[in-house]
Design a protein around this motif. Structure first.
Motif, PDB file in Angstrom:
ATOM      1  N   CYS A 168      44.858  44.913  36.623  1.00 29.18           N
ATOM      2  CA  CYS A 168      43.597  44.148  36.578  1.00 29.18           C
ATOM      3  C   CYS A 168      44.149  43.661  36.914  1.00 29.18           C
ATOM      4  O   CYS A 168      42.905  42.309  37.168  1.00 29.18           O
ATOM      5  CB  CYS A 168      44.526  43.829  34.515  1.00 29.18           C
ATOM      6  SG  CYS A 168      43.865  44.054  33.197  1.00 29.18           S
ATOM      7  N   VAL A 169      45.329  43.047  37.975  1.00 34.02           N
ATOM      8  CA  VAL A 169      44.934  42.228  38.789  1.00 34.02           C
ATOM      9  C   VAL A 169      44.017  42.063  39.863  1.00 34.02           C
ATOM     10  O   VAL A 169      42.997  41.441  40.255  1.00 34.02           O
ATOM     11  CB  VAL A 169      46.622  42.708  39.959  1.00 34.02           C
ATOM     12  CG1 VAL A 169      46.919  40.921  40.454  1.00 34.02           C
ATOM     13  CG2 VAL A 169      47.345  41.909  38.951  1.00 34.02           C
ATOM     14  N   GLY A 170      44.524  43.525  40.498  1.00 28.20           N
ATOM     15  CA  GLY A 170      42.519  43.949  41.355  1.00 28.20           C
ATOM     16  C   GLY A 170      42.011  44.000  40.875  1.00 28.20           C
ATOM     17  O   GLY A 170      40.613  43.422  41.127  1.00 28.20           O
ATOM     18  N   GLN A 189      36.061  51.422  31.955  1.00 27.64           N
ATOM     19  CA  GLN A 189      36.660  51.928  32.181  1.00 27.64           C
ATOM     20  C   GLN A 189      38.399  52.170  31.129  1.00 27.64           C
ATOM     21  O   GLN A 189      38.778  53.377  30.393  1.00 27.64           O
ATOM     22  CB  GLN A 189      37.204  51.710  33.647  1.00 27.64           C
ATOM     23  CG  GLN A 189      36.511  52.030  34.400  1.00 27.64           C
ATOM     24  CD  GLN A 189      37.721  51.813  35.557  1.00 27.64           C
ATOM     25  OE1 GLN A 189      37.951  52.665  36.247  1.00 27.64           O
ATOM     26  NE2 GLN A 189      36.800  51.331  36.787  1.00 27.64           N
ATOM     27  N   ASN A 190      38.530  50.687  30.421  1.00 25.60           N
ATOM     28  CA  ASN A 190      39.662  50.006  29.358  1.00 25.60           C
ATOM     29  C   ASN A 190      39.138  49.231  28.902  1.00 25.60           C
ATOM     30  O   ASN A 190      38.002  48.545  29.190  1.00 25.60           O
ATOM     31  CB  ASN A 190      40.790  50.548  29.965  1.00 25.60           C
ATOM     32  CG  ASN A 190      41.069  49.774  31.208  1.00 25.60           C
ATOM     33  OD1 ASN A 190      40.843  48.353  31.012  1.00 25.60           O
ATOM     34  ND2 ASN A 190      41.229  50.035  32.789  1.00 25.60           N
ATOM     35  N   ILE A 191      39.526  49.135  27.267  1.00 20.18           N
ATOM     36  CA  ILE A 191      39.542  48.180  26.589  1.00 20.18           C
ATOM     37  C   ILE A 191      39.980  46.603  27.363  1.00 20.18           C
ATOM     38  O   ILE A 191      39.335  45.840  27.561  1.00 20.18           O
ATOM     39  CB  ILE A 191      40.596  47.736  25.276  1.00 20.18           C
ATOM     40  CG1 ILE A 191      39.868  47.046  24.382  1.00 20.18           C
ATOM     41  CG2 ILE A 191      41.414  47.501  26.329  1.00 20.18           C
ATOM     42  CD1 ILE A 191      38.215  47.627  24.091  1.00 20.18           C
ATOM     43  N   ASP A 192      40.490  46.040  28.741  1.00 20.93           N
ATOM     44  CA  ASP A 192      41.063  45.148  29.216  1.00 20.93           C
ATOM     45  C   ASP A 192      39.448  45.081  30.211  1.00 20.93           C
ATOM     46  O   ASP A 192      38.989  43.983  30.114  1.00 20.93           O
ATOM     47  CB  ASP A 192      42.191  45.253  30.111  1.00 20.93           C
ATOM     48  CG  ASP A 192      43.362  45.768  29.094  1.00 20.93           C
ATOM     49  OD1 ASP A 192      43.554  44.851  27.855  1.00 20.93           O
ATOM     50  OD2 ASP A 192      44.387  46.247  29.135  1.00 20.93           O
ATOM     51  N   PHE A 193      38.920  46.147  30.895  1.00 16.65           N
ATOM     52  CA  PHE A 193      38.586  45.880  32.154  1.00 16.65           C
ATOM     53  C   PHE A 193      37.086  45.295  30.745  1.00 16.65           C
ATOM     54  O   PHE A 193      36.115  44.428  32.126  1.00 16.65           O
ATOM     55  CB  PHE A 193      38.166  46.921  32.809  1.00 16.65           C
ATOM     56  CG  PHE A 193      39.227  47.587  33.460  1.00 16.65           C
ATOM     57  CD1 PHE A 193      40.138  46.165  33.927  1.00 16.65           C
ATOM     58  CD2 PHE A 193      38.909  48.420  34.546  1.00 16.65           C
ATOM     59  CE1 PHE A 193      40.746  46.826  34.637  1.00 16.65           C
ATOM     60  CE2 PHE A 193      39.769  48.822  35.418  1.00 16.65           C
ATOM     61  CZ  PHE A 193      41.269  47.982  35.459  1.00 16.65           C
ATOM     62  N   TYR A 194      37.170  45.984  30.281  1.00 20.28           N
ATOM     63  CA  TYR A 194      36.012  45.406  29.169  1.00 20.28           C
ATOM     64  C   TYR A 194      35.479  44.393  28.662  1.00 20.28           C
ATOM     65  O   TYR A 194      35.128  43.673  28.752  1.00 20.28           O
ATOM     66  CB  TYR A 194      35.799  46.785  28.148  1.00 20.28           C
ATOM     67  CG  TYR A 194      34.360  46.001  26.879  1.00 20.28           C
ATOM     68  CD1 TYR A 194      33.233  46.451  27.439  1.00 20.28           C
ATOM     69  CD2 TYR A 194      34.450  45.501  25.571  1.00 20.28           C
ATOM     70  CE1 TYR A 194      32.131  46.645  26.100  1.00 20.28           C
ATOM     71  CE2 TYR A 194      32.994  45.459  24.987  1.00 20.28           C
ATOM     72  CZ  TYR A 194      32.522  45.872  25.325  1.00 20.28           C
ATOM     73  OH  TYR A 194      31.241  45.645  24.592  1.00 20.28           O
ATOM     74  N   HIS A 195      36.813  43.852  27.995  1.00 14.33           N
ATOM     75  CA  HIS A 195      36.307  42.427  27.712  1.00 14.33           C
ATOM     76  C   HIS A 195      36.823  40.900  29.172  1.00 14.33           C
ATOM     77  O   HIS A 195      36.126  39.983  29.193  1.00 14.33           O
ATOM     78  CB  HIS A 195      37.893  41.957  26.865  1.00 14.33           C
ATOM     79  CG  HIS A 195      37.694  42.683  25.420  1.00 14.33           C
ATOM     80  ND1 HIS A 195      36.867  41.812  24.710  1.00 14.33           N
ATOM     81  CD2 HIS A 195      38.183  43.345  24.685  1.00 14.33           C
ATOM     82  CE1 HIS A 195      36.431  42.868  23.460  1.00 14.33           C
ATOM     83  NE2 HIS A 195      37.168  43.630  23.581  1.00 14.33           N
ATOM     84  N   ILE A 196      37.313  40.981  29.673  1.00 19.02           N
ATOM     85  CA  ILE A 196      37.235  40.882  31.293  1.00 19.02           C
ATOM     86  C   ILE A 196      35.601  41.072  31.821  1.00 19.02           C
ATOM     87  O   ILE A 196      35.456  39.067  32.225  1.00 19.02           O
ATOM     88  CB  ILE A 196      38.290  41.051  32.303  1.00 19.02           C
ATOM     89  CG1 ILE A 196      39.421  40.657  31.624  1.00 19.02           C
ATOM     90  CG2 ILE A 196      38.563  40.480  33.360  1.00 19.02           C
ATOM     91  CD1 ILE A 196      40.952  41.252  32.878  1.00 19.02           C
ATOM     92  N   SER A 197      34.840  41.796  32.141  1.00 18.85           N
ATOM     93  CA  SER A 197      33.498  41.592  33.118  1.00 18.85           C
ATOM     94  C   SER A 197      32.913  41.542  31.384  1.00 18.85           C
ATOM     95  O   SER A 197      32.138  40.475  31.674  1.00 18.85           O
ATOM     96  CB  SER A 197      33.400  42.936  33.130  1.00 18.85           C
ATOM     97  OG  SER A 197      33.212  43.856  31.709  1.00 18.85           O
ATOM     98  N   LYS A 198      33.071  41.050  30.151  1.00 19.90           N
ATOM     99  CA  LYS A 198      32.058  40.411  29.011  1.00 19.90           C
ATOM    100  C   LYS A 198      32.332  39.512  29.566  1.00 19.90           C
ATOM    101  O   LYS A 198      31.512  38.279  29.440  1.00 19.90           O
ATOM    102  CB  LYS A 198      31.971  40.965  27.547  1.00 19.90           C
ATOM    103  CG  LYS A 198      32.727  42.778  27.871  1.00 19.90           C
ATOM    104  CD  LYS A 198      30.583  42.515  26.637  1.00 19.90           C
ATOM    105  CE  LYS A 198      30.190  42.117  25.580  1.00 19.90           C
ATOM    106  NZ  LYS A 198      29.143  42.503  24.506  1.00 19.90           N
TER     107      LYS A 198
END
Length: 226
Positions: A136-138, A157-166
Motif C-alpha cells: 500500500c505504501v508504494g 488487484q486487491n480491496i485496499d487498492f480498489y478503495h484507495i483508487s476510488k
C-alpha cells in the motif's frame, strides 16, 4: 494508572513531516465516495474568521480526533524483524490507534495537490506505513491522474487498492465538476490555504504504556467518547 494525554488542535501543515504506522489490528482503507466528498466540501466551505482578541488568530475547521501512540524503539525493532519486507522504521513514528481513514484521505488530497496544482514545487507529505499491507505504501505514492488529465484508473488487484483508487478518483471528479455543482469557479489557492492552515486534526496522544488493541476496541465500541 494515570495516563499522560496530549490533546490539541494541530494544523495539517504541522504534520507534513510526521510518520504514521498502521498496526495489524486495523482494517484497510474503506471510505466511501460520500465521505470523501463531504471532507472536501467541509474544507472548501469553511470561512476562517478573526477571533475577538489581541492575537491575529482565526477560527479553524476541526476534524475529528486522531488517536496516536509513540512507537517505542523496542516496538520498532520488533516490527522491523517480524515483517517479510525490508522495512526499516527509522526516526519518530506514531502508531495510529484511531483515525486511519481520515489520515489516508488527507494524504490522498495532499498527493493530488502535489500532482495537479504545484508543478515542480512539491511539498512534503507525511508518511504512512502498514504492518500487514506493505504494498500500500508504494501504491499511495504512485497513484495519479491519467495522461488524459481527467480519468483515474480503478485498481482491482486487491480491496485496499480498489478503495484507495476510488477515493482518488472522487477527488479528481470533485474538482472537475466543481463549477457545474456549485455555480462558481474552483479557487485552488484558497482551498490549499484552508486545507493547510485552517483545517486541524485533534491530536490525541496517549501514553505508550497503553494497550493499543484494547484501546482500539474500546474506542470502536463507543466506550470512550471523544
Amino acid at each position: 494508572m494515570d495516563q499522560k494525554i496530549e490533546l490539541k488542535p494541530v494544523a495539517i501543515s504541522e504534520i507534513l513531516d510526521k510518520q504514521f504506522f498502521i498496526r495489524h489490528y486495523q482494517r484497510g482503507y474503506r471510505w466511501t465516495k460520500e465521505q470523501v466528498e463531504q471532507l472536501l466540501e467541509d474544507i472548501d466551505s469553511f470561512t476562517p474568521r478573526e477571533l475577538k482578541s489581541d492575537t491575529p488568530k482565526k477560527t479553524f475547521y476541526c476534524l475529528q480526533p486522531v488517536v496516536l501512540k509513540t512507537l517505542s524503539d523496542e516496538t520498532k525493532r520488533e516490527i522491523n524483524e517480524n515483517t517479510a519486507s525490508q522495512r526499516k522504521l527509522d526516526g519518530d513514528w506514531y502508531e495510529v490507534v484511531d483515525g486511519q481513514q481520515r489520515l489516508t484521505t488527507l494524504y490522498l488530497i495532499l498527493k493530488y495537490r502535489n500532482d495537479r496544482w504545484l508543478g515542480e514545487d512539491k511539498d512534503a507529505i507525511y508518511k504512512i506505513d502498514y504492518e500487514t499491507r506493505n504494498n500500500c505504501v508504494g501504491f499511495l505514492e504512485s497513484i495519479k491522474v491519467n495522461l488524459d488529465k481527467t480519468t483515474v484508473n480503478i485498481d482491482k488487484q486487491n480491496i485496499d487498492f480498489y478503495h484507495i483508487s476510488k477515493a482518488y478518483k472522487v477527488i479528481r471528479d470533485w474538482e472537475l465538476n466543481y463549477e457545474s455543482k456549485f455555480s462558481k469557479k474552483f479557487d485552488k489557492n484558497e482551498f490549499q490555504s484552508k486545507l493547510l492552515s485552517y483545517s486541524k486534526i485533534i491530536w490525541y496522544e496517549v501514553d505508550d504504556s497503553e494497550d493499543s488493541i484494547e484501546l482500539f476496541e474500546r474506542l470502536n465500541l463507543g466506550k470512550i467518547p471523544l
